[in-house]
Design an enzyme around this catalytic site. Structure first.
Site, PDB file in Angstrom:
ATOM      1  N   GLU A 148     -31.647 -11.915  34.397  1.00 40.24           N
ATOM      2  CA  GLU A 148     -32.584 -13.002  34.764  1.00 40.24           C
ATOM      3  C   GLU A 148     -31.835 -14.320  34.910  1.00 40.24           C
ATOM      4  O   GLU A 148     -31.162 -14.781  33.981  1.00 40.24           O
ATOM      5  CB  GLU A 148     -33.685 -13.112  33.700  1.00 40.24           C
ATOM      6  CG  GLU A 148     -34.811 -14.032  34.135  1.00 40.24           C
ATOM      7  CD  GLU A 148     -35.983 -14.036  33.169  1.00 40.24           C
ATOM      8  OE1 GLU A 148     -36.282 -12.979  32.579  1.00 40.24           O
ATOM      9  OE2 GLU A 148     -36.590 -15.103  33.009  1.00 40.24           O
TER      10      GLU A 148
ATOM     11  N   LYS B  14     -41.679 -13.029  24.702  1.00 38.35           N
ATOM     12  CA  LYS B  14     -40.831 -12.463  25.766  1.00 38.35           C
ATOM     13  C   LYS B  14     -39.666 -13.415  26.036  1.00 38.35           C
ATOM     14  O   LYS B  14     -38.524 -12.994  26.230  1.00 38.35           O
ATOM     15  CB  LYS B  14     -41.671 -12.229  27.030  1.00 38.35           C
ATOM     16  CG  LYS B  14     -40.958 -11.526  28.156  1.00 38.35           C
ATOM     17  CD  LYS B  14     -40.148 -12.435  29.065  1.00 38.35           C
ATOM     18  CE  LYS B  14     -39.462 -11.656  30.171  1.00 38.35           C
ATOM     19  NZ  LYS B  14     -38.508 -12.462  30.929  1.00 38.35           N
TER      20      LYS B  14
ATOM     21  N   ASP C  74     -28.846  -1.562  19.986  1.00 35.97           N
ATOM     22  CA  ASP C  74     -29.939  -0.821  20.619  1.00 35.97           C
ATOM     23  C   ASP C  74     -31.129  -1.764  20.838  1.00 35.97           C
ATOM     24  O   ASP C  74     -31.894  -2.033  19.909  1.00 35.97           O
ATOM     25  CB  ASP C  74     -30.295   0.349  19.682  1.00 35.97           C
ATOM     26  CG  ASP C  74     -31.429   1.202  20.188  1.00 35.97           C
ATOM     27  OD1 ASP C  74     -32.161   0.765  21.101  1.00 35.97           O
ATOM     28  OD2 ASP C  74     -31.601   2.304  19.659  1.00 35.97           O
TER      29      ASP C  74
ATOM     30  N   HIS D 127     -36.348 -22.791  36.950  1.00 28.49           N
ATOM     31  CA  HIS D 127     -36.282 -21.398  37.409  1.00 28.49           C
ATOM     32  C   HIS D 127     -35.897 -21.302  38.875  1.00 28.49           C
ATOM     33  O   HIS D 127     -35.047 -20.511  39.266  1.00 28.49           O
ATOM     34  CB  HIS D 127     -37.662 -20.739  37.242  1.00 28.49           C
ATOM     35  CG  HIS D 127     -37.773 -19.996  35.959  1.00 28.49           C
ATOM     36  ND1 HIS D 127     -38.777 -19.100  35.717  1.00 28.49           N
ATOM     37  CD2 HIS D 127     -37.013 -20.007  34.853  1.00 28.49           C
ATOM     38  CE1 HIS D 127     -38.622 -18.606  34.517  1.00 28.49           C
ATOM     39  NE2 HIS D 127     -37.565 -19.133  33.965  1.00 28.49           N
TER      40      HIS D 127
HETATM   41  C1  MEV Z   1     -39.527 -16.134  31.393  1.00 25.34           C
HETATM   42  O1  MEV Z   1     -38.608 -15.085  31.417  1.00 25.34           O
HETATM   43  C2  MEV Z   1     -39.803 -16.556  29.975  1.00 25.34           C
HETATM   44  C3  MEV Z   1     -40.875 -17.622  29.818  1.00 25.34           C
HETATM   45  O2  MEV Z   1     -42.077 -17.223  30.463  1.00 25.34           O
HETATM   46  C4  MEV Z   1     -41.099 -17.780  28.327  1.00 25.34           C
HETATM   47  C5  MEV Z   1     -42.265 -18.652  27.957  1.00 25.34           C
HETATM   48  O3  MEV Z   1     -43.236 -18.761  28.719  1.00 25.34           O
HETATM   49  O4  MEV Z   1     -42.229 -19.177  26.832  1.00 25.34           O
HETATM   50  C6  MEV Z   1     -40.447 -18.928  30.424  1.00 25.34           C
END
Ligand code: MEV
Length: 439
Positions: A85, A280, A296, A393
């Protein structure tokens, strides 16, 4: 439809590639070519990778990046991260640099306990089972002596074996709930071997236990396996600074930022939809270090998400507070990691990654991983509550779009400059690229 194949694993690598390309792809020559382009020219190295798994046909590359400037307990680390990513390494680096001049990350190991269970069915008197367990408990340990000697010498081993009655959840279901200290090893093989030995002792001793009826003698072991849920193998990482220090700008802005960060965490604590994405983002950092260091990531993912639900509701792994003008941000995270054994001894890149980290112990690696997860979450939340996530991003995504379009290095340079002052969207990049081409 393609017919099923018998004995696929017995085919040579070349034959496997031919079969898969011929039977499942349209452009067979292209498929074969791409699969082979990714082979390593060093045949010994390639063989090593071929033998990691069954039916290998090629290598699957992920970029290995470095997030420098991680000050953790006053020691400076450059953290290797394997991830696809685009914005993750940049975000970790930015966050690490931010906290570098604010005291860095402080970490504490809250526990290192690993868990395994023997799941079994016992049809009979629970009191008799308890008495039986107490009678054979020391034998369960001694029967496993051969397996545990070397771990014990190093200071680890079995830390506890407990009989648990689970019949309220499932008729006749009991467990040996066992805990272990596996030091620098993740310990899966050690734990599973011990558990299988415990199960053997349990079964064989039951057969000759005089107080048991015939039914009771017949303990049925369903399975013996470690648990990836390790709520007592936890590390805390935290950062803190005064509100003034939080902002490079003015104090009001800083106070506002601190409050919004706390609000963002609070939302992730109470709202599952947000908590999952919040966590995430943390896993972006955690998984990348886990992968780079040969651990792992599936085990870690499973354990962490279960931990995030430990109070009965899936919730944020991080926490934040403002007290007496100090902003504090922290994470508690379960991490059963290893820095010896498994892939750490085999994969040359993993060895390099561990070298870069100065050959950490498992507990040191836990601290580095937790700090990276926290850094990632800080970067994400700071963007989310200020500029929004897309600005950063899309800048990182720009290169991916340009690569997809087949831009040359010169074109990439021109367009990267162009997008320093223009908003990156997929269509804007495509049209700027086309304009450049038509110039
Ligand atoms: C993207 O990979 C992760 C985010 O969505 C985490 C978040 O929203 O805190 C930017």
């Amino acid at each position: 439809m393609t017919a099923p194949i018998q004995g696929f694993s017995k085919l040579s690598k070349e034959e496997k590639i031919n079969w898969i390309a011929d039977n499942y792809t349209l452009n067979t020559e292209h498929t074969k070519e791409v699969l082979k382009v990714y082979w390593n020219s060093d045949t010994k190295l390639q063989k090593l990778h071929d033998e990691f798994i069954e039916n290998t046909i090629s290598n699957y590359y992920l970029p290995l990046g470095i997030a420098p400037n991680f000050l953790i307990n006053n020691k400076l680390y450059a953290v290797p991260m394997a991830i696809e990513e685009s914005s993750v390494v940049a975000a970790a680096s930015k966050s690490a640099k931010f906290w570098l001049s604010r005291g860095g990350f402080k970490t504490t190991i809250l526990g290192t306990e690993k868990v395994g269970q023997v799941h079994f069915i016992f049809k009979g008197d629970e009191k008799k089972l308890e008495a039986f367990f107490n009678t054979i408990k020391s034998k369960i340990y001694t029967d496993a002596d051969e397996l545990t000697t070397s771990m014990k010498k190093r200071g680890g081993g079995i830390t506890n074996i407990e009989l648990r009655n689970k019949t309220e959840d499932l008729e006749n279901y009991y467990q040996l709930h066992c805990t272990f200290e596996t030091l620098d090893a993740m310990g899966a093989n050690f734990i599973n071997s011990c558990l299988e030995q415990f199960a053997k002792t349990l079964k064989t001793e039951a057969l000759v236990y005089a107080d048991f009826s015939d039914d009771e003698k017949n303990i049925e072991v369903v399975m013996s396996i470690l648990s990836n849920y390790v709520p007592n193998c936890v590390v805390r990482a935290e950062v803190s600074c005064t509100i003034e220090e939080l902002s490079e700008g003015n104090i009001e802005e800083a106070q506002h930022l601190a409050e919004k960060l706390v609000q963002a965490v609070t939302i992730a604590k109470v709202e599952t939809y947000r908590a999952v994405t919040h966590n995430k983002g943390i896993m972006n950092g955690i998984d990348a270090v886990i992968l780079a260091t040969g651990n792992d990531f599936r085990a870690i993912e499973a354990g962490i998400h279960a931990y995030a639900s430990k109070n009965g509701k899936y919730s944020s792994l991080t926490d934040a507070s403002i007290e007496n003008g100090v902003f504090k941000f922290w994470i508690d995270v379960p991490l059963a990691l290893g820095t010896v054994g498994g892939l750490t001894n085999l994969h040359p890149l993993v060895k390099v990654a561990l070298d870069i980290l100065q050959k950490p112990s498992a507990t040191e690696l836990m601290q580095i991983v937790a700090a990276t997860g926290l850094a990632q979450n800080f970067a994400a939340l700071r963007s989310l509550v200020t500029t929004g996530i897309q600005e950063g991003h899309m800048k990182m995504h720009l290169l991916n779009i340009l690569n997809q379009l087949g831009a040359t290095d010169e074109e990439k340079k021109t367009l990267t400059n162009h997008f320093k002052t223009n908003t990156v969207t997929h269509s804007a990049v495509v049209s700027a690229y086309n304009n450049l081409k038509n110039d």
